[in-house]
Design an enzyme around this catalytic site. Structure first.
Site, PDB file in Angstrom:
ATOM      1  N   GLU A   1      20.417 -14.286 -22.596  1.00  0.00           N
ATOM      2  CA  GLU A   1      19.925 -13.196 -21.543  1.00  0.00           C
ATOM      3  C   GLU A   1      20.689 -12.080 -21.368  1.00  0.00           C
ATOM      4  OE1 GLU A   1      16.996 -12.730 -19.566  1.00  0.00           O
ATOM      5  OE2 GLU A   1      18.141 -10.756 -19.028  1.00  0.00           O
ATOM      6  N   ALA A   2      20.012 -10.801 -21.653  1.00  0.00           N
ATOM      7  CA  ALA A   2      20.801  -9.662 -21.746  1.00  0.00           C
ATOM      8  C   ALA A   2      21.283  -9.101 -20.319  1.00  0.00           C
ATOM      9  CB  ALA A   2      19.755  -8.556 -22.092  1.00  0.00           C
TER      10      ALA A   2
ATOM     11  N   ALA B   1       8.835 -16.402 -18.729  1.00  0.00           N
ATOM     12  CA  ALA B   1       8.484 -17.595 -19.749  1.00  0.00           C
ATOM     13  C   ALA B   1       9.610 -18.193 -20.257  1.00  0.00           C
ATOM     14  CB  ALA B   1       7.424 -16.767 -20.804  1.00  0.00           C
TER      15      ALA B   1
ATOM     16  N   HIS C   1       2.582  -4.477 -15.521  1.00  0.00           N
ATOM     17  CA  HIS C   1       2.247  -5.833 -16.186  1.00  0.00           C
ATOM     18  C   HIS C   1       1.951  -5.492 -17.633  1.00  0.00           C
ATOM     19  CE1 HIS C   1       0.281  -6.695 -11.792  1.00  0.00           C
ATOM     20  NE2 HIS C   1       1.531  -6.856 -11.818  1.00  0.00           N
TER      21      HIS C   1
HETATM   22  C1  LIG Z   1       8.628  -3.843 -10.282  1.00  0.00           C
HETATM   23  C2  LIG Z   1       7.644  -4.998 -10.684  1.00  0.00           C
HETATM   24  C3  LIG Z   1       6.741  -5.699  -9.983  1.00  0.00           C
HETATM   25  C4  LIG Z   1       5.977  -6.674 -10.477  1.00  0.00           C
HETATM   26  N1  LIG Z   1       5.125  -7.232  -9.402  1.00  0.00           N
HETATM   27  C5  LIG Z   1       4.458  -8.347  -9.714  1.00  0.00           C
HETATM   28  C6  LIG Z   1       3.835  -9.185  -8.750  1.00  0.00           C
HETATM   29  O1  LIG Z   1       3.921  -9.058  -7.570  1.00  0.00           O
HETATM   30  N2  LIG Z   1       3.349 -10.447  -9.152  1.00  0.00           N
HETATM   31  C7  LIG Z   1       3.250 -10.597 -10.503  1.00  0.00           C
HETATM   32  O2  LIG Z   1       2.494 -11.521 -10.763  1.00  0.00           O
HETATM   33  N3  LIG Z   1       3.662 -10.018 -11.299  1.00  0.00           N
HETATM   34  C8  LIG Z   1       4.420  -8.738 -11.121  1.00  0.00           C
HETATM   35  N4  LIG Z   1       5.227  -8.031 -12.015  1.00  0.00           N
HETATM   36  C9  LIG Z   1       5.050  -8.439 -13.568  1.00  0.00           C
HETATM   37  C10 LIG Z   1       5.691  -9.930 -13.944  1.00  0.00           C
HETATM   38  O3  LIG Z   1       6.866  -9.884 -13.388  1.00  0.00           O
HETATM   39  C11 LIG Z   1       5.844  -9.771 -15.440  1.00  0.00           C
HETATM   40  O4  LIG Z   1       4.590  -9.608 -15.954  1.00  0.00           O
HETATM   41  C12 LIG Z   1       6.445 -11.155 -16.060  1.00  0.00           C
HETATM   42  O5  LIG Z   1       7.665 -11.367 -15.141  1.00  0.00           O
HETATM   43  C13 LIG Z   1       6.819 -10.933 -17.487  1.00  0.00           C
HETATM   44  O6  LIG Z   1       7.242 -12.113 -17.827  1.00  0.00           O
HETATM   45  P1  LIG Z   1       7.869 -12.342 -19.473  1.00  0.00           P
HETATM   46  O7  LIG Z   1       8.262 -13.576 -19.615  1.00  0.00           O
HETATM   47  O8  LIG Z   1       6.883 -11.707 -20.360  1.00  0.00           O
HETATM   48  O9  LIG Z   1       8.927 -11.216 -19.464  1.00  0.00           O
HETATM   49  P2  LIG Z   1      10.152 -11.061 -18.419  1.00  0.00           P
HETATM   50  O10 LIG Z   1      10.225 -11.814 -17.312  1.00  0.00           O
HETATM   51  O11 LIG Z   1      10.528  -9.581 -18.334  1.00  0.00           O
HETATM   52  O12 LIG Z   1      11.403 -11.699 -19.249  1.00  0.00           O
HETATM   53  C14 LIG Z   1      11.978 -11.257 -20.640  1.00  0.00           C
HETATM   54  C15 LIG Z   1      13.541 -11.308 -20.214  1.00  0.00           C
HETATM   55  O13 LIG Z   1      14.093 -11.095 -21.681  1.00  0.00           O
HETATM   56  C16 LIG Z   1      15.333 -10.477 -21.398  1.00  0.00           C
HETATM   57  N5  LIG Z   1      15.710  -9.518 -22.704  1.00  0.00           N
HETATM   58  C17 LIG Z   1      15.053  -8.597 -23.059  1.00  0.00           C
HETATM   59  N6  LIG Z   1      15.330  -8.084 -24.401  1.00  0.00           N
HETATM   60  C18 LIG Z   1      16.411  -8.932 -24.501  1.00  0.00           C
HETATM   61  C19 LIG Z   1      17.290  -8.688 -25.552  1.00  0.00           C
HETATM   62  N7  LIG Z   1      17.236  -8.153 -26.903  1.00  0.00           N
HETATM   63  N8  LIG Z   1      18.337 -10.047 -25.461  1.00  0.00           N
HETATM   64  C20 LIG Z   1      18.503 -10.934 -24.580  1.00  0.00           C
HETATM   65  N9  LIG Z   1      17.483 -10.792 -23.485  1.00  0.00           N
HETATM   66  C21 LIG Z   1      16.441  -9.816 -23.579  1.00  0.00           C
HETATM   67  C22 LIG Z   1      15.317  -9.537 -20.165  1.00  0.00           C
HETATM   68  O14 LIG Z   1      16.160  -9.088 -19.639  1.00  0.00           O
HETATM   69  C23 LIG Z   1      14.355 -10.448 -19.396  1.00  0.00           C
HETATM   70  O15 LIG Z   1      15.069 -11.420 -18.504  1.00  0.00           O
HETATM   71  C24 LIG Z   1       6.049  -6.954 -11.752  1.00  0.00           C
HETATM   72  C25 LIG Z   1       7.074  -6.601 -12.617  1.00  0.00           C
HETATM   73  C26 LIG Z   1       7.900  -5.714 -12.025  1.00  0.00           C
HETATM   74  C27 LIG Z   1       8.946  -5.029 -13.170  1.00  0.00           C
END
Ligand SMILES: Cc1cc2nc3c(=O)[nH]c(=O)nc-3n(C[C@H](O)[C@H](O)[C@H](O)COP(=O)(O)OP(=O)(O)OC[C@H]3O[C@@H](n4cnc5c(N)ncnc54)[C@H](O)[C@@H]3O)c2cc1C
Length: 526
Positions: free
Chosen positions: A44-45, A24, A463
């Protein structure tokens, strides 16, 4: 540490700071930076995503447990026979979209209509969310102009030349009464259930499409977008209940950056609530227990943890070995565990390997070579079990206590027993006979033995969501505009804001949350 364009922006002032360059957050930063008049900082960490284990869609499982995984783990789950399941999340530019299984699943109509009800904001209803999805997608499959976008940045495809076992499963599902459709994100997501080959975020046969590749790389040379990799955000700087900047740790140095308009938290559903709590925003009793001054009491932060539950295995040995193809997960279906339910609650998925848990892998002597066996993994996508996150210390460097509580609600056990039954019916059907030498796991277990198997085999679907939910009740953390209650200039845009988890994999909804957040910021500020 990598800094794009500028030197490390110590004490610099930006218009917006986006914390977390994941699914996101990457969208928010890129969309804001499309306006050359605003200065955007993205922190980004993790590191650079341009490595083979990320870019080659066939290698995604290799990131689990490695340097691009935060390696979170749940506390012992009583209903999983005391097991402590891992909870992988991406730690790299693009976040989960750079390490995940690449399935693109937008969620069911009712999910978003329920979000609109929870927030009192029609911007979250299905009709509105469809428009956001259309802006995101460059859909290459069968045309559906009413629902699918074809001009957006994010390319979505059907897998090229899928594994024949995936095709056979789609035929078996059709024969079972689960309609086989060409596009699982079309009308199927408005109905009672369907089966087929999932949409995938893959281009050119085996190149991953991520938020990093689709949104951030095309923008990274813009002088108004500063991206710092290897930058750990460790605190939100608050002045008079207003977010004015963040404190960062990188390469042994602690430094500040400031935002004159807004700070956006996009650290994912575990680190976003953690950062809020260590910054003094959260349940007052938890903050007090760690001597953190409470700036804003919000009891919902870290509560309402939701994840889909995936059962590692119903596994069959191939008659003739088949190498995994594409994303190694080329068949799925949505179906109801009980006819009276308002929407499908099950989403089993093909895994092109013998997929076992740390317990069942050894117990059933599953082969390590992925070409020898395949799995139809029962999955629950409308779970009733809820977990919570509890602070383990007063800083980001101290671990959280994550209580996933999988299967703590008996209704989830009942639904997954039904899912196992359906998966075994499909796998043992005559349509699959050419792909089955023998069933490896679980076999015809009944009663308590089957429940024990379920508890030994269940775990995360990857998820993790819902820990800083949007809504209007006292447990809500943000409003429908994603603004943190009680604090100015602070929004959240990631999976943590979901009031309830969507019916299907969560990457697409997180990209959509990023798109909607960017739109809200743009409407507010220019
Ligand atoms: C192994 C795996 C398989 C999956 N398979 C699927 C799939 O096939 N299809 C699907 O739809 N979903 C899948 N998912 C789930 C999906 O990828 C996640 O639900 C989604 O990407 C989460 O998005 P987000 O923006 O909430 O967080 P994220 O995409 O996790 O983003 C958070 C970001 O913040 C960074 N961050 C965290 N803490 C800090 C900090 N303190 N300082 C700086 N940066 C930080 C992290 O490094 C990361 O880059 C999978 C997830 C995993 C792990």
């Amino acid at each position: 540490m990598t800094v794009y364009h500028n030197d490390l922006p110590v004490n610099r002032n930006f218009d917006f700071i986006v914390c977390g360059g994941g699914t996101a957050g990457g969208v928010v930063a890129a969309r804001l930076a499309a306006n050359p008049d605003v200065q955007v900082l993205l922190l980004e960490a993790g590191g650079d995503e341009r490595v083979e284990v990320v870019t080659d869609s066939r290698l995604w499982m290799k990131n689990i447990g490695g340097e691009r995984d935060w390696q979170f783990r749940s506390q012992p789950c009583a209903a999983l026979n005391g097991r402590t399941p891992p909870l992988p999340m991406g730690k790299v530019l693009g976040g989960g979209s750079s390490t995940n299984g690449l399935i693109w699943a937008r969620g069911h109509r009712s999910d978003f209509d329920n979000w609109a009800e929870a927030t009192g904001d029609d911007g979250w209803n299905y009709a509105s969310v469809l428009q956001a999805y259309q802006r995101i997608e460059r859909w290459q499959g069968p045309a559906d102009p009413q629902r699918r976008g074809t001009d957006g940045p994010f390319e979505i495809n059907l897998p090229t030349d899928p594994n024949p076992v995936a095709i056979a499963l789609a035929e078996a599902a059709q024969a079972y009464g689960i309609e086989r459709v060409e596009d699982l994100n079309g009308a199927a997501m408005e109905g009672e259930g369907a089966s087929g080959i999932p949409n995938v975020a893959v281009t050119g046969g085996s190149q991953r499409v991520s938020v990093a590749s689709a949104y951030l790389r095309p923008a990274i040379d813009q002088p108004n977008l500063t991206v710092v990799l290897g930058a750990m955000v460790e605190q939100v700087i608050l002045e008079d209940r207003k977010a004015v900047g963040v404190r960062i740790h990188s390469d042994g140095q602690h430094w500040n950056a400031y935002a004159s308009l807004e700070v956006v938290l996009s650290l994912g559903a575990i680190n976003t609530p953690k950062l809020l709590m260590v910054s003094g925003i959260g349940p007052s009793t938890q903050l007090a227990a760690h001597d953190i001054e409470c700036v804003q009491h919000l009891p919902g932060i870290g509560q309402n943890f939701q994840d889909h539950i995936l059962v590692a295995g119903c596994v069959w040995e191939y008659q003739v070995p088949q190498a995994p193809r594409n994303n190694s997960a080329e068949f799925t279906f949505f179906w109801k565990s009980a006819a009276h339910l308002p929407a499908p609650d099950l989403q089993p998925v093909l895994e092109e390997c013998a997929f076992g848990s740390e317990v069942t892998r050894a117990q059933y002597a599953l082969p390590a070579d992925p070409s020898l066996a395949w799995t139809l993994a029962p999955g629950l996508v409308r779970p009733h079990s809820r977990g919570q996150l509890l602070l383990g210390g007063r800083s980001m460097s101290e671990p959280l206590r994550i209580e996933a509580n999988f299967l703590s609600d008996e209704r989830d056990v009942t639904a997954l027993l039904r899912a196992i039954e359906i998966c075994r019916d499909l796998g043992n059907s005559s349509t699959l006979a050419p792909f089955v030498k023998r069933e490896l796991m679980p076999g015809p277990l009944k009663g308590e033995a089957l429940v024990r198997f379920l508890r030994d085999a269940a775990g995360t679907y990857f998820h993790q969501t819902c820990t800083a939910k949007m809504g209007r009740d006292e447990m809500s953390v943000v409003d429908g505009q994603l603004k943190v209650y009680g604090i100015d200039r602070l929004r959240i845009a990631d999976g943590s804001v979901m009031p309830d988890i969507t019916t299907g994999n969560t990457m697409a909804p997180c990209v959509m949350i990023g798109e909607r957040a960017a739109q809200m910021l743009i409407e507010t500020h220019w």
